[in-house]
Design an enzyme around this catalytic site. Structure first.
Site, PDB file in Angstrom:
ATOM      1  N   GLN A 288     -15.109   1.252  11.819  1.00 57.96           N
ATOM      2  CA  GLN A 288     -15.232  -0.271  11.804  1.00 57.96           C
ATOM      3  C   GLN A 288     -16.621  -0.536  10.688  1.00 57.96           C
ATOM      4  OE1 GLN A 288     -13.127  -2.406  12.593  1.00 57.96           O
ATOM      5  NE2 GLN A 288     -11.811  -1.170  13.807  1.00 57.96           N
TER       6      GLN A 288
ATOM      7  N   CYS B 184      -4.360  -0.363  19.450  1.00 56.66           N
ATOM      8  CA  CYS B 184      -3.577   0.524  20.098  1.00 56.66           C
ATOM      9  C   CYS B 184      -3.273   0.336  21.440  1.00 56.66           C
ATOM     10  CB  CYS B 184      -4.450   1.868  20.141  1.00 56.66           C
ATOM     11  SG  CYS B 184      -4.955   2.311  18.639  1.00 56.66           S
TER      12      CYS B 184
ATOM     13  N   SER C 177     -11.758   5.436   7.759  1.00 59.25           N
ATOM     14  CA  SER C 177     -10.450   5.193   7.739  1.00 59.25           C
ATOM     15  C   SER C 177     -10.190   4.161   6.535  1.00 59.25           C
ATOM     16  CB  SER C 177      -9.797   4.659   8.829  1.00 59.25           C
ATOM     17  OG  SER C 177      -8.666   4.080   8.790  1.00 59.25           O
ATOM     18  N   GLY C 178      -9.111   4.229   5.748  1.00 61.38           N
ATOM     19  CA  GLY C 178      -8.934   3.388   4.597  1.00 61.38           C
ATOM     20  C   GLY C 178      -8.421   2.231   4.854  1.00 61.38           C
ATOM     21  N   HIS C 179      -7.308   2.137   5.991  1.00 61.06           N
ATOM     22  CA  HIS C 179      -6.849   0.669   5.891  1.00 61.06           C
ATOM     23  C   HIS C 179      -7.477  -0.411   6.707  1.00 61.06           C
ATOM     24  CE1 HIS C 179      -5.137   0.687  10.321  1.00 61.06           C
ATOM     25  NE2 HIS C 179      -5.790   2.082  10.078  1.00 61.06           N
TER      26      HIS C 179
ATOM     27  N   THR D 122      -0.554  19.708   1.148  1.00 58.38           N
ATOM     28  CA  THR D 122      -0.865  19.112  -0.099  1.00 58.38           C
ATOM     29  C   THR D 122      -1.545  17.836   0.007  1.00 58.38           C
ATOM     30  OG1 THR D 122       1.270  20.209  -1.248  1.00 58.38           O
ATOM     31  CG2 THR D 122       0.400  18.351  -2.246  1.00 58.38           C
TER      32      THR D 122
ATOM     33  N   THR E 182      -7.959   8.525  13.036  1.00 60.05           N
ATOM     34  CA  THR E 182      -7.618   9.062  14.372  1.00 60.05           C
ATOM     35  C   THR E 182      -7.757  10.993  13.931  1.00 60.05           C
ATOM     36  OG1 THR E 182      -6.282   7.351  15.027  1.00 60.05           O
ATOM     37  CG2 THR E 182      -5.790   9.795  15.830  1.00 60.05           C
TER      38      THR E 182
HETATM   39  C1  LIG Z   1     -13.423   2.950  15.922  1.00 59.98           C
HETATM   40  C2  LIG Z   1     -12.081   3.280  15.467  1.00 59.98           C
HETATM   41  N1  LIG Z   1     -11.673   4.517  15.140  1.00 59.98           N
HETATM   42  C3  LIG Z   1     -10.627   5.379  15.028  1.00 59.98           C
HETATM   43  C4  LIG Z   1      -9.493   4.393  14.600  1.00 59.98           C
HETATM   44  C5  LIG Z   1      -8.341   4.951  14.083  1.00 59.98           C
HETATM   45  O1  LIG Z   1      -8.208   4.828  12.725  1.00 59.98           O
HETATM   46  P1  LIG Z   1      -6.670   5.114  12.178  1.00 59.98           P
HETATM   47  O2  LIG Z   1      -5.911   3.935  12.377  1.00 59.98           O
HETATM   48  O3  LIG Z   1      -6.893   5.312  10.618  1.00 59.98           O
HETATM   49  O4  LIG Z   1      -6.174   6.362  12.589  1.00 59.98           O
HETATM   50  C6  LIG Z   1      -9.650   2.895  14.621  1.00 59.98           C
HETATM   51  C7  LIG Z   1      -8.462   2.111  14.422  1.00 59.98           C
HETATM   52  O5  LIG Z   1      -8.179   1.221  15.014  1.00 59.98           O
HETATM   53  C8  LIG Z   1     -10.804   2.518  15.047  1.00 59.98           C
HETATM   54  O6  LIG Z   1     -11.290   1.066  15.106  1.00 59.98           O
END
Ligand SMILES: Cc1ncc(COP(=O)(O)O)c(C=O)c1O
Length: 381
Positions: free
Chosen positions: A178, A324, A198-200, A236, A72
Site C-alpha cells: 500500500q 479479503c 503488488s501491481g494492481h 515461466t 500475497t
Molecule cells: C498490505 C497488503 N499486503 C498484501 C496484499 C495482497 O496483495 P495481492 O492482492 O497482490 O496478493 C494486499 C492487498 O490487499 C495488501 O493491502
C-alpha cells in the site's frame, strides 16, 4: 447514475500507458525468456529492463528483485522462505495488524513448530520500535512489519525498526504493497532487507508483484521447478505483466509527490464534509503518519455492510475493511487491535481515493453518505 469508485486500496484500474507497454508482449513479442533464440532473448531483454526499472525505484540492484504473482506471494516467499532458510532458530516477530498474507503465513509457521510474537499497536495503529526491540530473541530469524496499513492507512516507523534489526543482524521484511507510489520506499534509507510489492494497487495489472531480497539474505524457494528468478520463483515468467508492473511503478514514482498532495486535499475535503454533516463518527488511523488517500471512519449505530450496500445503490464503491475480509461480518482485526469498541468497529467504512477522483466526487459522496447514515440510523432506532 454517477459512479464514484473510492476503493483504490482494494484495486486500481490499469492505466493506459501500462496497457500499451504490455500489449505487444502478448502476441508479437511472445518469446519465452529462458530460450536463447532471438524471440526468447527479446523477451529476456524486456523482462530484465523491467526488473532494472523496479530496482531503480526502490534503490536496489536488479539482481535483488524477484517477480512474483503479487503481494500475497511476495509475503509468503519472504516469511516462509527466510524462516526455512535460517538455521539460527524458529522465532518471528510481526504485528497484530498485518495483512492476512503475512498473518496467515505466520500462523502456518506456528503449526510447523515456529513461535511468533504478534506485537500490539496503539490506538492509532502504530507499532512502537521499542516493542520490536523488546521482542527480539537470540533465536529470532525474521521481523516483518508492514509499511502502511491497508485498512486504516497508518504508516509504521520502518526506518527506526530497521536500525534495530540491522544492529542485531536479523532480516527485516516490510509489506510495502500500500505504500508504493504514496511515500518513498527505498530499501537502504529504510534499513529493510525484503520488500513486498503488488501491481494492481498502483494502476498496474493484477496477478503480478515483486519481492526485493537483499543480497546475502538466506532464503529458500517455496516452489520447485526450473531455475527461473535465480531459482527462487520457478515457472515461466509473466513477461507482459512484469513489464506492466515496471511501467506502473515508474509512473507512480514520477507522480508521487503531486499525487500525495492531491490525495491529501481530497481526503481533507471528505473528512471535513463528514464531520460537518454527520455526528457520532470516529476516524481511525494516525492523524499524521498515514496514507494520504485513505480515510477510515466508524459510524455509530450503523452496520458497515448495510451502509456499503446503500452507497452502492447510488453508484459509490467503498469497502468495509480489507478486500479479503469483505463478505464476512467478523470485526476487523486491525480495529480490534487498535482498541476500537466492537460495536463501533462494525460500522466502519474505508474510503480510498485515487487519481481519477475529484472534488465533485467527494461532494457527491458526502451528500449520499449523510443521507444513507441518517436513514439507517432511523431504521435501527
Ligand atoms: C498490505 C497488503 N499486503 C498484501 C496484499 C495482497 O496483495 P495481492 O492482492 O497482490 O496478493 C494486499 C492487498 O490487499 C495488501 O493491502
Amino acid at each position: 447514475m454517477k459512479c464514484v469508485y473510492l476503493d483504490h486500496c482494494a484495486t486500481t484500474p490499469v492505466r493506459e500507458e501500462v496497457v500499451e507497454s504490455m500489449q505487444s508482449f502478448f502476441s508479437e513479442e511472445f518469446g519465452n525468456p529462458s530460450n536463447i533464440h532471438t524471440p526468447g532473448q527479446r523477451a529476456r531483454n524486456a523482462l530484465e529492463t523491467a526488473r532494472k526499472s523496479i530496482a531503480s525505484v526502490i534503490g536496489v540492484d536488479s539482481r535483488e528483485v524477484v517477480f512474483t504473482s503479487g503481494g500475497t506471494e511476495s509475503d509468503n516467499l519472504a516469511i516462509k522462505g527466510v524462516a526455512y532458510a535460517s538455521k539460527k532458530g524458529k522465532h518471528i516477530v510481526t504485528s497484530s495488524i498485518e495483512h492476512p498474507a503475512v498473518l496467515n503465513s505466520c500462523r502456518y509457521l506456528e503449526s510447523q513448530g515456529y513461535s511468533v510474537t504478534y506485537l500490539p499497536v496503539d490506538e492509532y495503529g502504530l507499532v512502537s520500535a521499542d516493542s520490536v526491540k523488546g521482542a527480539l530473541r537470540s533465536e529470532t530469524v525474521l521481523v516483518s512489519i508492514m509499511m502502511a496499513n491497508n485498512e486504516v492507512g497508518t504508516i509504521q516507523p520502518i526506518k527506526e525498526i530497521g536500525e534495530i534489526t540491522r544492529a542485531r543482524g536479523i532480516p527485516f521484511h516490510t509489506d510495502a504493497v500500500q505504500a508504493v507510489g504514496k511515500i518513498p520506499v527505498k530499501a537502504d534509507d529504510l534499513n529493510v532487507d525484503l520488500i513486498s510489492i503488488s501491481g494492481h494497487k498502483i494502476y498496474g495489472p493484477k496477478g503480478v508483484g515483486a519481492l526485493y531480497v537483499r543480497k546475502g539474505i538466506p532464503i529458500t524457494s517455496l516452489m520447485h521447478g526450473g531455475s527461473h528468478e535465480q531459482g527462487l520463483r520457478p515457472g515461466t515468467e509473466n513477461v507482459p505483466a512484469s513489464i506492466g508492473l515496471a511501467r506502473a511503478m515508474e509512473h507512480a514514482e514520477e507522480e508521487r509527490d503531486a499525487f500525495f498532495q492531491r490525495m491529501l486535499d481530497l481526503r481533507s475535503m471528505l473528512k471535513d464534509g463528514i464531520k460537518k454533516e454527520i455526528n457520532d463518527v470516529r476516524f481511525n488511523g494516525h492523524p499524521e503518519h498515514s496514507l494520504p488517500n485513505l480515510l477510515n471512519a466508524s459510524f455509530r449505530f450503523v452496520e458497515g455492510e448495510a451502509l456499503l450496500l446503500s452507497l452502492d445503490t447510488k453508484g459509490i464503491a467503498v469497502s468495509t475493511g480489507s478486500a479479503c475480509s469483505s463478505g464476512s461480518l467478523e470485526t476487523s482485526h486491525v480495529l480490534t487491535a487498535m482498541g476500537v469498541d466492537p460495536e463501533l468497529a462494525t460500522g466502519s467504512l474505508r474510503f480510498s481515493l485515487g487519481r481519477m477522483n475529484d472534488e465533485e466526487d467527494v461532494s457527491y459522496v458526502i451528500a449520499v453518505l449523510s443521507e444513507a447514515v441518517t436513514k439507517l440510523r432511523e431504521m435501527s432506532s
